[in-house]
Design an enzyme around this catalytic site. Structure first.
Site, mmCIF file in Angstrom:
data_model
loop_
_atom_site.group_PDB
_atom_site.id
_atom_site.type_symbol
_atom_site.label_atom_id
_atom_site.label_comp_id
_atom_site.label_asym_id
_atom_site.label_seq_id
_atom_site.Cartn_x
_atom_site.Cartn_y
_atom_site.Cartn_z
ATOM 1 C CG ASP A 415 0.084 -0.091 2.244
ATOM 2 O OD1 ASP A 415 0.830 -0.856 2.782
ATOM 3 O OD2 ASP A 415 -1.223 -0.727 3.522
HETATM 4 C C1 LAN Z 1 3.409 -0.691 9.835
HETATM 5 C C2 LAN Z 1 3.210 -0.119 9.804
HETATM 6 C C3 LAN Z 1 2.861 0.951 8.796
HETATM 7 C C4 LAN Z 1 1.888 -0.482 7.672
HETATM 8 C C5 LAN Z 1 0.527 -0.245 6.798
HETATM 9 C C6 LAN Z 1 1.597 0.348 5.739
HETATM 10 C C7 LAN Z 1 -0.250 1.330 7.398
HETATM 11 C C8 LAN Z 1 -0.012 -1.292 6.014
HETATM 12 O O1 LAN Z 1 -1.203 -0.883 5.200
HETATM 13 C C9 LAN Z 1 0.893 -2.537 6.507
HETATM 14 C C10 LAN Z 1 2.139 -2.957 7.266
HETATM 15 C C11 LAN Z 1 2.871 -1.930 7.751
HETATM 16 C C12 LAN Z 1 3.800 -1.448 6.706
HETATM 17 C C13 LAN Z 1 2.977 -2.304 8.848
HETATM 18 C C14 LAN Z 1 3.122 -3.503 9.409
HETATM 19 C C15 LAN Z 1 3.913 -4.592 10.772
HETATM 20 C C16 LAN Z 1 4.588 -2.617 12.186
HETATM 21 C C17 LAN Z 1 6.178 -2.076 10.732
HETATM 22 C C18 LAN Z 1 3.721 -1.283 11.311
HETATM 23 C C19 LAN Z 1 3.137 -1.546 12.161
HETATM 24 C C20 LAN Z 1 4.699 -0.772 12.562
HETATM 25 C C21 LAN Z 1 4.894 -1.141 13.394
HETATM 26 C C22 LAN Z 1 4.880 -2.933 12.871
HETATM 27 C C23 LAN Z 1 6.047 -3.854 12.437
HETATM 28 C C24 LAN Z 1 6.337 -5.085 12.804
HETATM 29 C C25 LAN Z 1 6.532 -3.909 14.815
HETATM 30 C C26 LAN Z 1 7.901 -4.699 15.723
HETATM 31 C C27 LAN Z 1 6.671 -5.652 16.395
HETATM 32 C C28 LAN Z 1 6.589 -6.519 15.921
HETATM 33 C C29 LAN Z 1 5.560 -8.026 16.202
HETATM 34 C C30 LAN Z 1 7.988 -8.078 14.897
#
Ligand code: LAN
Length: 685
Positions: A415
């Site tokens: 996205d």
């Molecule tokens: C995010 C932040 C952005 C988010 C969007 C782009 C909004 C979404 O549409 C796709 C997935 C994504 C990129 C995403 C995936 C997982 C993240 C990176 C996070 C929620 C921000 C933090 C999280 C990350 C996994 C935190 C570490 C925790 C673990 C369980 C490894």
């Protein structure tokens, strides 16, 4: 925005002119009022000054413009919108524990600000911490953040420590901490490796066709268990210091030496201690492919540990790795936190550009510079290469993609690439912007997007689904749901579809048949993922209001509306049924945990804007509920153009909330602007 109020009662029954036609002209101090005809009105918009003195209330468009006037001030010199990305409370402990173990000095200014942050975020009732800033106290949050504060120098007798330790002990002490906590405490040598379920690095040695090979995990889970496996395999523990001796006593409710560690885990066969060489090779590739940022903060700080043990404190790799810790730190009003990623740069900038353009604000000459700047930033942030040795480290192509944060981080997100290309197409269409990104580079984005469809027709976050859902049974992280493999998500699917459709209008000749095929299948996925009440469960923010916005916006780009589509109709009716008395919407993060809509006790401007955008995109036939929502957005704006921070907006893995503080600007501006366009910007009383 507040309107001019007189002390006289204005009699609305007396005939009056169309007040929106009056303009005040000034010339060297001369003031003259003019009543415009239809032609003149087009080139001479009514100003805030005009409205104020006539006593006209402000319109939705005024409010959007006012909001962007404020938000524009937050654009950085390189063209993006920066912002805090805090919320999770389990990130900082990894950082501070890793710094302590590897003897990286903690800057004094960080030390003070981190203490301030943690104390400000301790739950007021019991002094503990949860998984995220709005969560109740848990062992995970409390034990780990207690350790952080002790490492940062707080005395065990400090009132905050006494209070949080009492809470920790009430919860049974650190013994029952979830597995990621066990890992960090064992690394610090205040838990025994015996007390952990095995994290066998040998899994990586299996041939990758084995159905549970780690390369089939969701990219974040894979990223975490690779370095964890390395440390576990070598049972790497910090040297014992006086602080560690003390923590061993403070964290538990019984003497440390009497703990039966193997009972502390649920017995699983013991892994042998052999570390495959390949394990570290993969760790190194991740570092090199992300300029030492790594995909997210959890594996970032684990890599610090691995590099320290494998290559030593004086190695070049350790030095490079250290230099990128600062990218994750953010200073907020309550002190210093560790962000959930190295920022939200691409995501927030692309969304802002789309909001400003669709609100009609990009045409205003005073905003040209800001939009050109945003385009320059997005051009710079587009990923321009593929990962090195991508097959070896199980990575996909990235050339032409956008990630969530920066180009350096280097991971494609479906996205983010979609919003990236959509924002660029819309920005480059403006009359005053240069064409910074060539057709070739836009086609590269499309190539990436076309490679991301799953068998169910939907689109995931980073990669295709690579493993079976049965792998969730192996989920070792008790605090997160559905993290073992990728899934299709309605938000990601909607964004990709919308982007493909936008692109197709500009370049109808490029891979048209494939775009057509993918589109059909994905729309079907969107239909299928709607629940029987008409809602879509949103995975990446809270929750049904968020996903409805994406899904309905997407269906609308294919001409589906309330009148002609059962799906859109159901979606809109669902939202209408959740509207609150004050005209707004407010959804709690509990929706994400429970899978059913849970009201927040108050309306939230962000949820309200999402619901309004969905209703307007879906052409909901009755203006009244929409106008009431718009009224709420207008009433919540401060005279400065600002909206105040309300409840937390984002979520991940069903359970952990995360802040998107720029959403309170982006989505209200977008909704207000759209309302003004659709309904001819009526005066809102
Ligand atoms: C995010 C932040 C952005 C988010 C969007 C782009 C909004 C979404 O549409 C796709 C997935 C994504 C990129 C995403 C995936 C997982 C993240 C990176 C996070 C929620 C921000 C933090 C999280 C990350 C996994 C935190 C570490 C925790 C673990 C369980 C490894």
């Amino acid at each position: 925005m507040h309107s001019f109020e007189t002390n006289k009662i204005i009699n609305n029954d007396i005939e009056r002119t169309d007040l929106s036609r009056w303009r005040l002209k000034v010339d060297h101090g001369r003031q003259t009022w003019h009543y415009l005809d239809d032609d003149e009105i087009k080139n001479w918009p009514q100003s805030a000054i005009d409205k104020y003195w006539i006593g006209l209330p402000f319109t939705a468009f005024d409010t959007a413009r006012n909001g962007f006037e404020f938000f524009k001030q937050l654009q950085t010199s390189d063209g993006h919108w920066a912002g805090e990305y805090g919320g999770p409370m389990f990130l900082m402990p990894g950082l501070i524990i890793a710094m302590y173990i590897t003897h990286i000095p903690i800057p004094e200014a960080w030390r003070i600000e981190i203490i301030r942050y943690l104390i400000n975020h301790a739950n007021s009732v019991d002094g503990g911490w949860g998984l995220h800033i709005e969560h109740h106290s848990t062992v995970f949050g409390t034990a780990l953040n207690y350790v952080v504060l002790r490492i940062l120098g707080l005395d065990p007798d400090h009132p905050a420590m006494v209070k949080s330790r009492a809470t920790l002990h009430k919860l049974g002490g650190a013994i029952g901490i979830p597995s990621w906590g066990k890992f960090w405490l064992a690394s610090l040598n205040v838990y025994d490796w015996e007390g952990l379920n095995p994290i066998p690095p040998e899994l990586w040695l299996l041939p990758s066709y084995v159905p549970f090979h780690p390369s089939r995990y969701w990219v974040h889970t894979r990223a975490v268990y690779l370095p964890m496996g390395y440390c576990y395999g070598r049972r790497l523990s910090a040297e014992i210091t006086p602080l560690i001796e003390q923590l061993r006593q403070e964290l538990y409710v019984q003497p440390f030496d009497t703990i039966n560690w193997s009972k502390a885990r649920n017995n699983i066969a013991k892994a042998d201690l052999y570390i495959p060489h390949t394990n570290y090779e993969l760790i190194k590739l991740e570092d090199e492919n992300t300029e030492y940022l790594d995909i997210a903060p959890v594996n970032k700080v684990l890599h610090i540990l691995c590099t320290y043990y494998e290559e030593g404190p004086d190695s070049k790799a350790f030095k490079l790795s250290k230099e990128r810790l600062i990218d994750y730190m953010w200073l907020g009003p309550e002190g210093m936190m560790m962000n959930g990623t190295n920022g939200t740069q691409v995501w927030d900038t692309a969304l802002t550009a789309l909001a400003v353009i669709e609100a009609g604000l990009a045409d205003d000459p005073s905003n040209h510079q800001s939009m050109i700047h945003a385009l320059e930033f997005l051009e710079d942030a587009q990923i321009k290469k593929n990962p090195k040795d991508s097959k070896r480290c199980y990575r996909d192509n990235t050339i032409g993609a956008w990630g969530f944060s920066t180009r350096d981080q280097g991971y494609n997100v479906s996205d983010c690439s979609s919003l990236g290309i959509k924002a660029v197409l819309n920005l480059q269409k403006l009359s005053y912007t240069p064409d910074l990104i060539s057709k070739k580079r836009l086609c590269q984005t499309i190539d990436i997007l076309l490679s991301m469809q799953n068998a169910d027709g939907g689109i995931s976050s980073y990669e295709l689904i690579r493993g079976s859902k049965l792998m969730e049974w192996l989920n070792p992280a008790e605090v997160f749901g559905n993290i073992m493999i990728e899934y299709s998500y309605p938000e990601c699917t909607s964004c990709v579809l919308t982007a493909l459709n936008t692109f197709r209008k500009w370049y109808p000749d490029y891979r048209a048949t494939e775009i057509e095929q993918i589109t059909k299948k994905s729309i079907q996925y969107l239909y299928n993922s709607q629940d029987e009440n008409g809602g879509w469960y949103g995975y990446w923010a809270i929750c049904f209001t968020y996903a409805a916005m994406f899904a309905i916006q997407c269906l609308a780009t294919f001409g589906e509306t309330y009148e002609n589509s059962q799906v859109v109709k159901k979606g809109c009716d669902f939202l209408i049924s959740k509207q609150k008395k004050d005209g707004g919407w407010g959804e709690s993060y509990k929706s994400c945990e429970t899978g059913t809509y849970v009201h927040h006790e108050n309306s939230q401007v962000v949820n309200t804007a999402w619901a309004l955008l969905a209703l307007m995109e879906g052409k909901y036939p009755n203006e009244e509920p929409i106008r009431r929502g718009i009224q709420l957005l207008i009433s919540r704006q401060l005279p400065t153009g600002e909206w105040k921070q309300e409840a937390i907006e984002g979520i991940f893995n069903q359970n952990c909330a995360i802040s998107y503080p720029n959403y309170k600007f982006i989505f209200p501006i977008w909704a207000l602007g759209m309302y003004a366009k659709i309904y001819n910007n009526p005066v809102i009383f």
